[in-house]
Design a protein around this motif. Structure first.
Motif, mmCIF file in Angstrom:
data_model
loop_
_atom_site.group_PDB
_atom_site.id
_atom_site.type_symbol
_atom_site.label_atom_id
_atom_site.label_comp_id
_atom_site.label_asym_id
_atom_site.label_seq_id
_atom_site.Cartn_x
_atom_site.Cartn_y
_atom_site.Cartn_z
ATOM 1 N N PHE A 14 0.809 -1.213 0.000
ATOM 2 C CA PHE A 14 0.000 0.000 0.000
ATOM 3 C C PHE A 14 0.845 1.268 0.000
ATOM 4 N N ASP A 15 2.156 1.133 0.117
ATOM 5 C CA ASP A 15 3.039 2.298 -0.024
ATOM 6 C C ASP A 15 4.476 1.814 -0.100
ATOM 7 N N SER A 16 5.375 2.681 -0.536
ATOM 8 C CA SER A 16 6.799 2.348 -0.585
ATOM 9 C C SER A 16 7.610 3.630 -0.605
ATOM 10 N N TYR A 17 8.852 3.538 -0.176
ATOM 11 C CA TYR A 17 9.767 4.673 -0.307
ATOM 12 C C TYR A 17 11.188 4.133 -0.451
ATOM 13 N N TYR A 18 12.090 4.988 -0.865
ATOM 14 C CA TYR A 18 13.453 4.559 -1.174
ATOM 15 C C TYR A 18 14.405 4.977 -0.061
ATOM 16 N N ASP A 19 15.167 4.026 0.443
ATOM 17 C CA ASP A 19 16.217 4.285 1.421
ATOM 18 C C ASP A 19 17.566 4.120 0.717
ATOM 19 N N PRO A 20 18.440 5.127 0.777
ATOM 20 C CA PRO A 20 19.698 5.042 0.021
ATOM 21 C C PRO A 20 20.615 3.896 0.452
ATOM 22 N N ARG A 54 19.340 0.796 2.096
ATOM 23 C CA ARG A 54 18.694 -0.525 2.037
ATOM 24 C C ARG A 54 17.850 -0.744 0.786
ATOM 25 N N GLY A 55 17.702 0.279 -0.032
ATOM 26 C CA GLY A 55 16.864 0.142 -1.225
ATOM 27 C C GLY A 55 15.405 0.454 -0.917
ATOM 28 N N VAL A 56 14.524 -0.150 -1.691
ATOM 29 C CA VAL A 56 13.090 0.135 -1.544
ATOM 30 C C VAL A 56 12.530 -0.561 -0.304
ATOM 31 N N ILE A 57 11.819 0.227 0.514
ATOM 32 C CA ILE A 57 11.138 -0.316 1.692
ATOM 33 C C ILE A 57 9.643 -0.290 1.406
ATOM 34 N N MET A 58 9.034 -1.479 1.385
ATOM 35 C CA MET A 58 7.610 -1.601 1.047
ATOM 36 C C MET A 58 6.764 -1.714 2.312
ATOM 37 N N TYR A 59 5.679 -0.948 2.370
ATOM 38 C CA TYR A 59 4.688 -1.096 3.430
ATOM 39 C C TYR A 59 3.641 -2.097 2.940
ATOM 40 N N ILE A 60 3.415 -3.155 3.719
ATOM 41 C CA ILE A 60 2.538 -4.234 3.260
ATOM 42 C C ILE A 60 1.493 -4.575 4.311
ATOM 43 N N ARG A 61 0.357 -5.073 3.832
ATOM 44 C CA ARG A 61 -0.684 -5.648 4.693
ATOM 45 C C ARG A 61 -0.858 -7.101 4.254
ATOM 46 N N LEU A 62 -0.607 -8.024 5.179
ATOM 47 C CA LEU A 62 -0.739 -9.447 4.877
ATOM 48 C C LEU A 62 -2.202 -9.862 4.997
ATOM 49 N N VAL A 63 -2.753 -10.346 3.908
ATOM 50 C CA VAL A 63 -4.139 -10.813 3.900
ATOM 51 C C VAL A 63 -4.190 -12.308 4.221
ATOM 52 N N ASP A 64 -3.309 -13.091 3.592
ATOM 53 C CA ASP A 64 -3.215 -14.530 3.858
ATOM 54 C C ASP A 64 -1.743 -14.919 3.989
#
Length: 609
Positions: free
Chosen positions: A189-195, A197-207
């Motif tokens: 549902f969102d993401s941002y770039y950390d110089p 560690r790379g891309v950090i993804m915000y996630i919601r686990l459904v299953d």
């Protein structure tokens, strides 16, 4: 499962971020000594403007429960962020300013939450104000929701009613229903770039569940990556965990260096045990408004390129590509989610990278059908095809329009616009919508004092000074929300601006045929005022289909060359005047214009006079 996932949605300036602050403070998530206003708004720009630009997520511990709060933007330009954030929740706090009542985005958010089947908890904020009328606001909301749901009465500023609201979140919002033993399905549902560690993804686990070291796969692209780190978010830092399972909200790091490989709204699954079906609702975020940005100093073009590359890592919702203007040199064509998005990106580029920029007036994308000719430049042949309109090309820059004689049809984007206004300003608002080529759709009364008006309107009309005019005719009380409703054929034409006989591609604009002459005259008059007098005479012209429809002449500076002649033969004076005339003629032939930055925003303000 003692987890509750909820989001706060509201019209802009209704106190959403302040309510987030109080929840974080009252639950002890942030100690009072470290508390500050707009805690989740990390950008200086967010704090100064008092708006949320990027969605945020944070885990809260309260009475043995884990509350995952997702804070969303309030402005209409970022409605796609709101939609994907709501898909990560089971419930939503629908916030209404009790002193202002239901606004346009309140209506849009309420309908969106209902369509997703979310549990809605109405919240009346600012009830401590003397002008607040919580009962009337609650009744307006009932009319929108079509059912009477008891609203919470709170004051986010003082903290009144926050504890009762937290208890209501636990009792009313259902727990997540996912199966931890099923194949992994997680929503980005969102993401941002950390110089580092790379891309950090915000996630919601459904299953399912996920652990470090497992191979994940994006279901839209099929790309696979190895999970390096997972965890959950607190207001100021990330906390590592050994695993995340169904129902939880957290972050995931997989060593991805290009943020454009991560599509927000996509579904993550495990490569070794993939899910059969992706989560619903994924769609590419498409820019709807376009503008060009050029450096004031042409030598700053490499710096602008680097700045856009870095900014695009943290905000991947805008698109850019290089372009060349005869008037302004090298620059970039950018696609945005709305007018506010243009302002935000331009201000961030200037502030964070110390650049001086010129932004052209924004315009929308058109679908154009034209007769192909061998004489057409390669750029026209390379234009992308419109996906839903066979035979049409997508044109997002007026400078790329084919010759007028070859155009068969032009389709412009239309929007469905919802306006909430007090009844006393209804006539003025409807007159404005008629001037903007709007078509009436429906009207409903929220109460005796407020009305909801729905119109279909060309999106290009909203780009040109609509927001300021709406606030003017309603004395600031009207609010609006919109959604793109497709493309319609329209009698629009390309209006070119010629300065000193040369077309300035950056000032070209697409207008309706009936408005072309009025707008051309107004724009020529405005440019005459902004450009000012030069050492030679300058013609400012507006042309449609090769014909000049408006003209203003900027007279040249003239020195009184005969001031030193006292008496004497008249032929001496004539000789000096003829010499000056020849010099002005030669200067006119070889002279060049410096166009001020204000000229490029003149298109937005020509109707204010």
């Amino acid at each position: 499962m003692k987890i509750r996932n909820f989001s706060i949605v509201a019209h802009i300036d209704h106190g959403k971020t302040t309510l987030s602050d109080r929840i974080l403070e009252d639950t002890g998530t942030v100690p009072k000594r470290k508390m500050q206003a707009q805690l989740l708004d990390g950008m200086d720009l967010e704090r100064e403007r008092g708006i949320t630009i990027k969605a945020k997520a944070v885990r809260i511990q309260y009475k043995d429960y884990i509350l995952n709060l997702i804070d969303t933007p309030g402005h209409v330009d970022f409605s796609y962020e709101v939609a994907r954030s709501l898909r990560a929740c089971e419930g939503v706090l629908l916030l209404v300013d009790a002193s202002q009542g239901v606004e346009a985005q309140t209506v849009a958010h309420a309908h969106l939450a209902q369509s997703l089947g979310l549990k809605i908890i109405p919240v009346m904020n600012k009830v401590d104000l003397s002008q607040a009328d919580a009962d009337a606001s609650e009744e307006q909301l009932w009319d929108i929701l079509k059912e009477p749901i008891e609203a919470e009465r709170v004051s986010a500023k003082t903290g009144m009613g926050i504890e009762h609201l937290l208890d209501r979140i636990i009792t009313d919002i259902p727990a997540p229903q996912g199966d931890p033993n099923a194949p992994l399905r997680a929503l980005i549902f969102d993401s941002y770039y950390d110089p580092f560690r790379g891309v950090i993804m915000y996630i919601r686990l459904v299953d399912g569940s996920v652990k470090p070291g497992q191979m994940i796969q994006f279901m839209s692209s099929g790309a696979s990556y190895k999970t390096e780190e997972i965890g959950f978010m607190t207001p100021k830092q990330l906390h590592k965990t050994d695993s995340l399972s169904a129902g939880e909200v957290g972050y995931l790091v997989a060593g991805i260096k290009d943020i454009h490989q991560v599509k927000v709204g996509d579904t993550i699954t495990l490569a070794e045990r993939p899910a059969e079906k992706a989560l619903p609702g994924y769609a590419e975020a498409k820019p709807v408004v376009f503008a060009s940005i050029f450096p004031v100093e042409t030598t700053d073009f490499p710096l602008l390129r680097k700045a856009l590359e870095k900014l695009n890592l943290s905000d991947s919702s805008f698109h850019y590509q290089s372009e060349t203007s005869k008037a302004l040199g090298f620059g970039f064509r950018l696609g945005f989610m709305g007018i506010l998005h243009i302002e935000i990106v331009k201000e961030r580029l200037e502030r964070e990278f110390n650049l001086s920029l010129i932004a052209t007036s924004p315009n929308v994308v058109y679908h154009v059908k034209f007769t192909p000719r061998k004489s057409h430049p390669q750029e026209l042949a390379a234009l992308p095809d419109a996906p839903d309109d066979p035979g049409y090309k997508i044109i997002d820059n007026p400078a790329n329009f084919p010759p007028h004689g070859d155009i068969i049809d032009i389709k412009e984007p239309v929007i469905h616009i919802t306006i909430v206004t007090p009844v006393e300003f209804m006539d003025g608002v409807m007159t404005l919508l008629k001037e903007k080529r709007g078509t009436f759709m429906s009207m409903d009364h929220l109460s005796n004092q407020r009305v909801i008006i729905k119109y279909e309107m060309p999106m290009g009309e909203m780009v040109i000074d609509f927001y300021n005019k709406l606030k003017s005719v309603s004395k600031g009380y009207a609010s609006f929300d919109y959604e793109v409703a497709g493309f319609r054929s329209s009698d629009v034409v390309l209006m070119e601006i010629l300065l000193h006989g040369t077309p300035v591609d950056a000032l070209s604009v697409v207008v309706h045929k009936d408005k072309a002459q009025t707008m051309g005259r107004a724009l020529c008059a405005k440019l005459k005022e902004l450009i000012g007098r030069q050492q030679f005479e300058v013609a400012v012209q507006a042309a449609v289909n090769g014909k000049v429809i408006a003209r203003e002449t900027i007279p040249a500076f003239r020195k009184d060359v005969i001031a030193k002649c006292y008496g004497g033969d008249i032929t001496r004076k004539r000789k000096l005047l003829e010499k000056q005339k020849e010099g002005k003629k030669r200067m006119k032939a070889i002279g060049s214009l410096n166009i001020p930055q204000e000229a490029f925003v003149a298109m937005l303000k020509i109707d204010e006079e």
